[in-house]
Design an enzyme around this catalytic site. Structure first.
Site, PDB file in Angstrom:
ATOM      1  N   ASN A 103       1.517 -14.786 -15.318  1.00 23.02           N
ATOM      2  CA  ASN A 103       1.649 -15.254 -13.940  1.00 23.02           C
ATOM      3  C   ASN A 103       1.324 -16.742 -13.825  1.00 23.02           C
ATOM      4  O   ASN A 103       2.104 -17.524 -13.280  1.00 23.02           O
ATOM      5  CB  ASN A 103       0.740 -14.449 -13.007  1.00 23.02           C
ATOM      6  CG  ASN A 103       1.146 -12.990 -12.926  1.00 23.02           C
ATOM      7  OD1 ASN A 103       2.268 -12.637 -13.245  1.00 23.02           O
ATOM      8  ND2 ASN A 103       0.234 -12.144 -12.505  1.00 23.02           N
ATOM      9  N   HIS A 121       0.813  -1.210   0.000  1.00 17.52           N
ATOM     10  CA  HIS A 121       0.000   0.000   0.000  1.00 17.52           C
ATOM     11  C   HIS A 121       0.847   1.261   0.000  1.00 17.52           C
ATOM     12  O   HIS A 121       0.409   2.305  -0.484  1.00 17.52           O
ATOM     13  CB  HIS A 121      -0.961  -0.025   1.190  1.00 17.52           C
ATOM     14  CG  HIS A 121      -2.150  -0.914   0.958  1.00 17.52           C
ATOM     15  ND1 HIS A 121      -2.798  -1.576   1.953  1.00 17.52           N
ATOM     16  CD2 HIS A 121      -2.778  -1.268  -0.193  1.00 17.52           C
ATOM     17  CE1 HIS A 121      -3.796  -2.283   1.438  1.00 17.52           C
ATOM     18  NE2 HIS A 121      -3.793  -2.115   0.141  1.00 17.52           N
ATOM     19  N   CYS A 126      -1.550 -10.063 -20.901  1.00 19.38           N
ATOM     20  CA  CYS A 126      -2.260  -9.286 -19.885  1.00 19.38           C
ATOM     21  C   CYS A 126      -1.718  -9.526 -18.485  1.00 19.38           C
ATOM     22  O   CYS A 126      -2.341  -9.153 -17.498  1.00 19.38           O
ATOM     23  CB  CYS A 126      -3.764  -9.584 -19.923  1.00 19.38           C
ATOM     24  SG  CYS A 126      -4.174 -11.312 -19.596  1.00 19.38           S
ATOM     25  N   ARG A 180     -11.459  -8.275 -15.275  1.00 25.04           N
ATOM     26  CA  ARG A 180     -11.601  -9.413 -14.360  1.00 25.04           C
ATOM     27  C   ARG A 180     -13.024  -9.419 -13.789  1.00 25.04           C
ATOM     28  O   ARG A 180     -13.277  -8.842 -12.739  1.00 25.04           O
ATOM     29  CB  ARG A 180     -10.587  -9.316 -13.232  1.00 25.04           C
ATOM     30  CG  ARG A 180      -9.127  -9.280 -13.686  1.00 25.04           C
ATOM     31  CD  ARG A 180      -8.210  -9.233 -12.464  1.00 25.04           C
ATOM     32  NE  ARG A 180      -6.805  -9.219 -12.806  1.00 25.04           N
ATOM     33  CZ  ARG A 180      -6.071  -8.111 -12.903  1.00 25.04           C
ATOM     34  NH1 ARG A 180      -6.634  -6.925 -12.700  1.00 25.04           N
ATOM     35  NH2 ARG A 180      -4.791  -8.183 -13.203  1.00 25.04           N
ATOM     36  N   GLU A 186      -2.599 -19.855 -20.481  1.00 24.84           N
ATOM     37  CA  GLU A 186      -2.043 -19.897 -19.126  1.00 24.84           C
ATOM     38  C   GLU A 186      -1.490 -21.274 -18.785  1.00 24.84           C
ATOM     39  O   GLU A 186      -0.809 -21.444 -17.783  1.00 24.84           O
ATOM     40  CB  GLU A 186      -3.138 -19.554 -18.110  1.00 24.84           C
ATOM     41  CG  GLU A 186      -3.767 -18.191 -18.311  1.00 24.84           C
ATOM     42  CD  GLU A 186      -4.971 -17.984 -17.418  1.00 24.84           C
ATOM     43  OE1 GLU A 186      -4.825 -17.321 -16.395  1.00 24.84           O
ATOM     44  OE2 GLU A 186      -6.054 -18.507 -17.754  1.00 24.84           O
TER      45      GLU A 186
END
Length: 556
Positions: A437, A186, A481, A288, A414
């Site tokens: 990822n 954060h 992406c 998403r 993926e």
């Protein structure tokens, strides 16, 4: 000038006296017991938690934007019923309220720290909430920022809490330095939102003496102590030159010789639109949609979904909007669907397109809502399925999209099987979108949630670049992406591999656009060839950068 180094997570240069933010709330004594009134002790905690949560919400409302989202999330954590139950059990066993709060929060801290990654970077948030509740219980002053320090100052801390930093501005703080944190902490999120330079993961930062003049470069991650006037001037001038370069990199993404590369944003819903538009996104490369479905006992109605989709589509007239249908299962269970069998390996279980085939009505409703939203929108609506591994799965999904009236249907790459046999999938679909990822997770058999395995998530791994190249050369438009796109050097390499669009977190768009604008397609291709010729991620990164000399103009 003595130098320290960390991770630059918010660009620019800041200079000023250091102010070290210390831990203001001491740990309650171990073994402390309450007087025997369990009900009263629990009530004290509940009242303290509610005051802290309300104060966080008030600060968030005053700050607005990303800061408000962060602080509202912290208020939800403070009120979490599971944490409350943990505290209650400790109090029931005789532990004093403040010690019970400390121990309950520390259990969760340890769990998140062990997981690492994004969740590991939430430890600072839990610690701040814990300290604020303890301060309420003990009557101590809240942890906070200086009121009379010389301004603008460089704020130095072990880690920073959103409640402390949300209402700061460039007029008050010149830069942030923390020992902990990462790109998704954060501190990083708020620093970028404020436009304040920040360096995190800077070992030894809290050894800086209060008042020491500090020069912070949030792009390179360099922290200089007691710099000369010339060093300050040179660093600030370099930062200003980068800002100018970014400001001139506008319009559609393209290489220096005019090869078009769509610059798109990853979003989770309408609240992310403002940042995407501010940073010049040409469209959305990953919507998403699961955020519409999570934390609900019932699936959202088609009408609710349609409204959310319309808001996104209307924001990008003429531009592409790539919508990923519900990506559930694994680490994203849905409360309104029956739980799948107890899976020893959820990441390898019924998730993505597999769970949609078990509950097809959920996907059909989503596709119908999207098709209605697309009817009067000028955006180029594209829809894709996650975790597709076989031609049969791809054909099933494309058929469902066509039946709903959606013209452009694609799949995410993926799973290594999909990349290796991309040539079999390309004739079935309209486009590919590579999720780096998960592709890395499955290629290396390394759980992306395990902090000790983060090296396998490095998108510069040559084998991962090989898989991208296979998909990108299969004969259909192919985007990426994953957050790999937010690395300007790697973005150039991806273009060199044949990728046609890049989608990333919105703040990275100007940097990637500027990096592409400084290199020709041939330079990008040369960098890609050099990277794939190496055997390690670090060697691939170094080899590619030797062909991307324009990065120096951006201080990258």
């Amino acid at each position: 000038m003595e130098r320290m180094t960390g991770a630059g997570v918010s660009p620019g240069a800041g200079y000023g006296p250091a102010y070290l933010l210390g831990a203001a709330v001491p740990e309650p004594a171990a073994g402390s017991r309450h007087g025997g009134d369990v009900v009263a002790e629990v009530a004290r905690v509940e009242a303290a938690v509610e005051r802290v949560a309300a104060e966080l919400e008030a600060r968030g409302e005053a700050a607005g934007g990303d800061a408000q989202d962060v602080l509202v999330a912290q208020a939800l954590i403070a009120r979490d019923p599971v944490l409350s139950a943990e505290v209650g059990e400790l109090i029931n066993a005789g532990t004093a309220a403040e010690r019970a709060v400390y121990e309950a929060f520390m259990r969760y801290n340890d769990i998140l720290a062990e997981i690492g990654g994004y969740l590991g970077q939430r430890v600072a948030d839990l610690e701040d909430i814990r300290d604020r509740v303890i301060a309420e219980l003990t009557g101590r002053p809240m942890p906070g920022l200086p009121e009379e320090a010389e301004k603008p100052y460089v704020l130095v801390a072990h880690d920073l809490a959103p409640a402390d930093t949300a209402l700061l501005s460039k007029d008050i703080v010149a830069a942030f330095i923390t020992e902990q944190g990462g790109p998704t902490s954060h501190t990083a999120i708020l620093a970028r939102a404020m436009g304040v330079p920040a360096v995190v993961a800077c070992a030894g930062a809290t050894s800086i003496v209060n008042g020491t003049l500090v020069l912070v470069d949030g792009t390179t991650g360099t922290v200089g102590l007691l710099p000369s006037e010339d060093e300050v001037a040179m660093t600030i001038q370099a930062a200003e030159a980068r800002d100018t370069a970014l400001a001139t990199a506008t319009g559609p993404g393209a290489t220096a010789d005019g090869w078009p590369v769509a610059m798109l944003a990853n979003i989770g819903g309408p609240r992310d639109l403002a940042a995407a538009l501010e940073y010049g996104a040409e469209g959305v490369g990953l919507y998403r949609t699961e955020f519409l479905f999570l934390d609900r006992d019932q699936a959202p109605s088609e009408e609710e979904q349609e409204q959310a989709y319309r808001e996104i589509l209307s924001s990008f007239p003429g531009g592409p909007v790539v919508v990923r249908v519900l990506d559930a299962g694994g680490d994203k269970p849905l409360g309104f669907l029956p739980p799948t069998e107890n899976e020893p390996n959820p990441a390898l279980g019924e998730r993505g397109v597999r769970i949609l085939r078990i509950f097809p009505d959920v996907m059909v409703g989503q596709l119908q809502a999207l098709a209605r939203a697309a009817q009067d929108a000028s955006a180029q609506v594209q829809v894709m399925a996650p975790m597709v591994a076989t031609p049969e799965e791809a054909a099933w999904f494309v058929g469902a999209c066509r039946a709903a009236g959606l013209r452009s249907a694609g799949i995410m790459i993926e799973v290594p099987a999909a990349a290796l046999r991309a040539g079999d999938l390309a004739p079935i679909v309209d486009f590919f979108s590579i999720g780096t990822n998960d592709l890395a997770q499955y290629a290396f058999a390394a759980d992306r949630e395990v902090g000790a395995l983060t090296a396998f998530q490095d998108p510069w791994q040559p084998v991962l670049l090989d898989l991208v190249a296979m998909a990108a050369s299969a004969g259909v438009p192919c985007g990426v992406c994953g957050e790999a796109c937010s690395d300007p050097a790697l973005a150039c390499v991806l273009v060199g591999l044949g990728v046609t669009s890049l989608s990333m977190g919105a703040p990275a768009l100007p940097w990637v656009r500027a990096a592409l604008a400084r290199h020709t397609l041939d330079q990008c291709r040369a960098a890609a060839v050099a990277a794939r010729a190496e055997s390690t991620a670090e060697a691939a990164r170094t080899a590619a950068r030797a062909h991307l000399l324009g990065l120096a103009e951006l201080g990258l």
